[in-house]
Design a protein around this motif. Structure first.
Motif, PDB file in Angstrom:
ATOM      1  N   THR A   1     -32.150  -8.306  83.939  1.00  0.00           N
ATOM      2  CA  THR A   1     -33.304  -7.411  84.070  1.00  0.00           C
ATOM      3  C   THR A   1     -34.572  -8.197  84.354  1.00  0.00           C
ATOM      4  N   ALA A   2     -34.804  -9.248  83.569  1.00  0.00           N
ATOM      5  CA  ALA A   2     -35.997 -10.064  83.775  1.00  0.00           C
ATOM      6  C   ALA A   2     -35.922 -10.832  85.089  1.00  0.00           C
ATOM      7  N   LEU A   3     -34.748 -11.360  85.398  1.00  0.00           N
ATOM      8  CA  LEU A   3     -34.610 -12.186  86.597  1.00  0.00           C
ATOM      9  C   LEU A   3     -34.843 -11.372  87.862  1.00  0.00           C
ATOM     10  N   ARG A   4     -34.362 -10.136  87.903  1.00  0.00           N
ATOM     11  CA  ARG A   4     -34.585  -9.319  89.104  1.00  0.00           C
ATOM     12  C   ARG A   4     -36.074  -9.043  89.298  1.00  0.00           C
ATOM     13  N   GLN A   5     -36.785  -8.745  88.218  1.00  0.00           N
ATOM     14  CA  GLN A   5     -38.235  -8.562  88.339  1.00  0.00           C
ATOM     15  C   GLN A   5     -38.886  -9.800  88.946  1.00  0.00           C
ATOM     16  N   LEU A   6     -38.496 -10.953  88.454  1.00  0.00           N
ATOM     17  CA  LEU A   6     -39.112 -12.200  88.893  1.00  0.00           C
ATOM     18  C   LEU A   6     -38.789 -12.528  90.340  1.00  0.00           C
ATOM     19  N   THR A   7     -37.533 -12.397  90.728  1.00  0.00           N
ATOM     20  CA  THR A   7     -37.152 -12.786  92.087  1.00  0.00           C
ATOM     21  C   THR A   7     -37.630 -11.789  93.121  1.00  0.00           C
ATOM     22  N   GLU A   8     -37.792 -10.534  92.744  1.00  0.00           N
ATOM     23  CA  GLU A   8     -38.216  -9.525  93.710  1.00  0.00           C
ATOM     24  C   GLU A   8     -39.730  -9.396  93.807  1.00  0.00           C
ATOM     25  N   THR A   9     -40.450  -9.644  92.711  1.00  0.00           N
ATOM     26  CA  THR A   9     -41.896  -9.418  92.721  1.00  0.00           C
ATOM     27  C   THR A   9     -42.717 -10.658  92.387  1.00  0.00           C
ATOM     28  N   GLY A  10     -42.094 -11.675  91.807  1.00  0.00           N
ATOM     29  CA  GLY A  10     -42.844 -12.843  91.372  1.00  0.00           C
ATOM     30  C   GLY A  10     -43.580 -12.632  90.071  1.00  0.00           C
ATOM     31  N   THR A  11     -43.355 -11.484  89.434  1.00  0.00           N
ATOM     32  CA  THR A  11     -43.985 -11.188  88.154  1.00  0.00           C
ATOM     33  C   THR A  11     -42.955 -10.580  87.216  1.00  0.00           C
ATOM     34  N   ALA A  12     -43.253 -10.620  85.927  1.00  0.00           N
ATOM     35  CA  ALA A  12     -42.406  -9.975  84.933  1.00  0.00           C
ATOM     36  C   ALA A  12     -43.215  -9.713  83.680  1.00  0.00           C
ATOM     37  N   ASP A  13     -42.850  -8.645  83.023  1.00  0.00           N
ATOM     38  CA  ASP A  13     -43.436  -8.326  81.714  1.00  0.00           C
ATOM     39  C   ASP A  13     -42.319  -7.748  80.861  1.00  0.00           C
ATOM     40  N   PHE A  14     -41.331  -8.607  80.609  1.00  0.00           N
ATOM     41  CA  PHE A  14     -40.116  -8.170  79.914  1.00  0.00           C
ATOM     42  C   PHE A  14     -40.119  -8.704  78.486  1.00  0.00           C
ATOM     43  N   HIS A  15     -39.956  -7.808  77.542  1.00  0.00           N
ATOM     44  CA  HIS A  15     -39.901  -8.175  76.133  1.00  0.00           C
ATOM     45  C   HIS A  15     -38.667  -7.521  75.527  1.00  0.00           C
ATOM     46  N   GLY A  16     -37.575  -8.267  75.521  1.00  0.00           N
ATOM     47  CA  GLY A  16     -36.329  -7.724  75.019  1.00  0.00           C
ATOM     48  C   GLY A  16     -36.066  -8.152  73.592  1.00  0.00           C
ATOM     49  N   GLU A  17     -34.880  -7.857  73.143  1.00  0.00           N
ATOM     50  CA  GLU A  17     -34.481  -8.233  71.794  1.00  0.00           C
ATOM     51  C   GLU A  17     -34.141  -9.716  71.707  1.00  0.00           C
ATOM     52  N   LEU A  18     -33.605 -10.252  72.796  1.00  0.00           N
ATOM     53  CA  LEU A  18     -33.152 -11.643  72.806  1.00  0.00           C
ATOM     54  C   LEU A  18     -34.009 -12.550  73.683  1.00  0.00           C
ATOM     55  N   LEU A  19     -34.686 -11.978  74.677  1.00  0.00           N
ATOM     56  CA  LEU A  19     -35.446 -12.762  75.637  1.00  0.00           C
ATOM     57  C   LEU A  19     -36.811 -12.158  75.890  1.00  0.00           C
ATOM     58  N   THR A  20     -37.765 -13.001  76.153  1.00  0.00           N
ATOM     59  CA  THR A  20     -39.075 -12.591  76.640  1.00  0.00           C
ATOM     60  C   THR A  20     -39.354 -13.343  77.926  1.00  0.00           C
ATOM     61  N   ALA A  21     -39.815 -12.628  78.939  1.00  0.00           N
ATOM     62  CA  ALA A  21     -40.195 -13.254  80.203  1.00  0.00           C
ATOM     63  C   ALA A  21     -41.448 -12.559  80.712  1.00  0.00           C
ATOM     64  N   ALA A  22     -42.570 -13.242  80.633  1.00  0.00           N
ATOM     65  CA  ALA A  22     -43.842 -12.696  81.088  1.00  0.00           C
ATOM     66  C   ALA A  22     -44.528 -13.731  81.973  1.00  0.00           C
ATOM     67  N   THR A  23     -45.395 -13.252  82.875  1.00  0.00           N
ATOM     68  CA  THR A  23     -46.002 -14.148  83.859  1.00  0.00           C
ATOM     69  C   THR A  23     -47.526 -14.076  83.803  1.00  0.00           C
ATOM     70  N   PRO A  24     -48.152 -14.914  82.969  1.00  0.00           N
ATOM     71  CA  PRO A  24     -49.620 -14.976  82.974  1.00  0.00           C
ATOM     72  C   PRO A  24     -50.165 -15.508  84.296  1.00  0.00           C
ATOM     73  N   VAL A  25     -49.336 -16.230  85.030  1.00  0.00           N
ATOM     74  CA  VAL A  25     -49.654 -16.629  86.407  1.00  0.00           C
ATOM     75  C   VAL A  25     -48.451 -16.261  87.270  1.00  0.00           C
ATOM     76  N   SER A  26     -48.665 -16.196  88.574  1.00  0.00           N
ATOM     77  CA  SER A  26     -47.603 -15.762  89.482  1.00  0.00           C
ATOM     78  C   SER A  26     -46.398 -16.697  89.435  1.00  0.00           C
ATOM     79  N   ALA A  27     -45.195 -16.108  89.504  1.00  0.00           N
ATOM     80  CA  ALA A  27     -43.954 -16.869  89.584  1.00  0.00           C
ATOM     81  C   ALA A  27     -43.325 -16.765  90.970  1.00  0.00           C
ATOM     82  N   ARG A  28     -44.097 -16.296  91.936  1.00  0.00           N
ATOM     83  CA  ARG A  28     -43.591 -16.127  93.297  1.00  0.00           C
ATOM     84  C   ARG A  28     -43.546 -17.466  94.022  1.00  0.00           C
ATOM     85  N   VAL A  29     -42.494 -17.674  94.810  1.00  0.00           N
ATOM     86  CA  VAL A  29     -42.378 -18.850  95.665  1.00  0.00           C
ATOM     87  C   VAL A  29     -42.527 -18.381  97.113  1.00  0.00           C
TER      88      VAL A  29
END
Length: 307
Positions: A122-150
């Motif tokens: 779930t988090a990885l698709r957000q990141l690879t498709e948009t370069g951003t994420a704001d995912f806060h799950g039970e096991l993982l957190t993935a947020a982008t205070p700066v862009s993760a786009r390549v």
């Protein structure tokens, strides 16, 4: 159906140089894709990026990065970099991993692997498709205070999962683009794996999933002897419950019984069986098991089948 090969140059003096040489040979033989495993050695996305730059036109993929001991932000950076380097020819495979390598290698408990896989995807698709994420799950957190786009990576990376069990197949159908089953024979694919992942994708409103069947095999006239060598090399998988299950579903008792070993006619017939069972792509691994002459002979046949 495309046909590819897994490249293994781990015993070379320089693994990177040797892998590029093998990739050039595979492309010249007519093979469509080259895939790279991931354990604790060479970084697979980086290796794929190098090969993809050096061998234009060859599809390259990772099979597969375990979700334990990694983070979606880091894997996204690796995958997007490989995608930009290859101009859209990179395919990312993920895996649950194994209890042995996870706990012995990383010192972390191998717990709730499918739940972790779901959050990771779930988090990885957000990141690879948009370069951003704001995912806060039970096991993982993935947020982008700066862009993760390549820049150059486009709008996504194909996400595949080395899934074979019911829960992993359901998660993959719902959240990934396809699967990378290994040591799953045509019977297991047709009766269990393909129907499960396809049904999950349909229920989620997603396109039909890719089924990239990883097949251990080689062309040889000494099938009995080579199969015994394969039995020694593949015995490790028989101790892993997920693999033991799929080997049984394939109608076999040993991992080597699922390997495709024989002359050109026998191997070509087995590739057709995988196609008929629902594989959209077939990737041969272990082609070096019987020596260089047999490997080249195998690649020549697979190149013909890919054409």
């Amino acid at each position: 159906m495309t046909v590819g090969v897994a490249l293994n140059a781990a015993d070379a003096d320089n693994q990177i140089d040797a892998t590029v040489d093998l990739a050039r040979e595979a492309s010249a033989a007519g093979l469509r894709s080259a895939w790279f495993g991931q354990t604790f050695g060479a970084d697979s996305p980086q290796l794929a990026a190098i090969v993809g730059r050096e061998v234009p036109g060859l599809q390259v993929g990772t099979s597969a990065i375990p979700v334990f001991g990694r983070h979606p932000l880091i894997v996204s950076s690796q995958a997007q970099t490989a995608q930009a380097a290859t101009h859209g020819r990179y395919h990312l495979g993920l895996a649950l991993g194994t209890k042995l390598l996870t706990e012995a290698g990383f010192g972390i408990p191998f717990e709730r692997p499918v739940a972790r896989l779901r959050e990771f995807l779930t988090a990885l698709r957000q990141l690879t498709e948009t370069g951003t994420a704001d995912f806060h799950g039970e096991l993982l957190t993935a947020a982008t205070p700066v862009s993760a786009r390549v820049p150059g990576a486009g709008s996504g990376v194909p996400l595949l999962v080395a899934a074979m069990g019911p829960q992993a197949l359901k998660a993959s159908g719902e959240l990934a683009d396809g699967i990378l089953p290994y040591l799953a024979g045509p019977r297991a694919l047709a009766e269990h794996i393909v129907p499960a992942v396809t049904a999950a994708a349909e229920a989620a409103g997603r396109p039909a999933p890719r089924v990239v069947a990883l097949v251990h095999g080689v062309v040889t006239d000494d099938a009995d002897s080579v199969r015994e060598t394969a039995a020694e090399q593949l015995a490790f998988y028989e101790r892993i419950p997920s693999y033991a299950r799929v080997i049984g579903l394939s109608g076999a008792t040993r991992a080597a019984d699922v390997a495709v070993i024989g002359d050109e006619k026998a191997v070509a017939a087995e590739v057709r069986r995988y196609r008929d069972a629902g594989a959209t792509e077939v990737v041969f691994s272990g082609t070096e098991i019987a020596g260089e002459a047999a490997r080249r002979r195998t690649w020549a046949l697979l190149g013909e089948l890919a054409g």
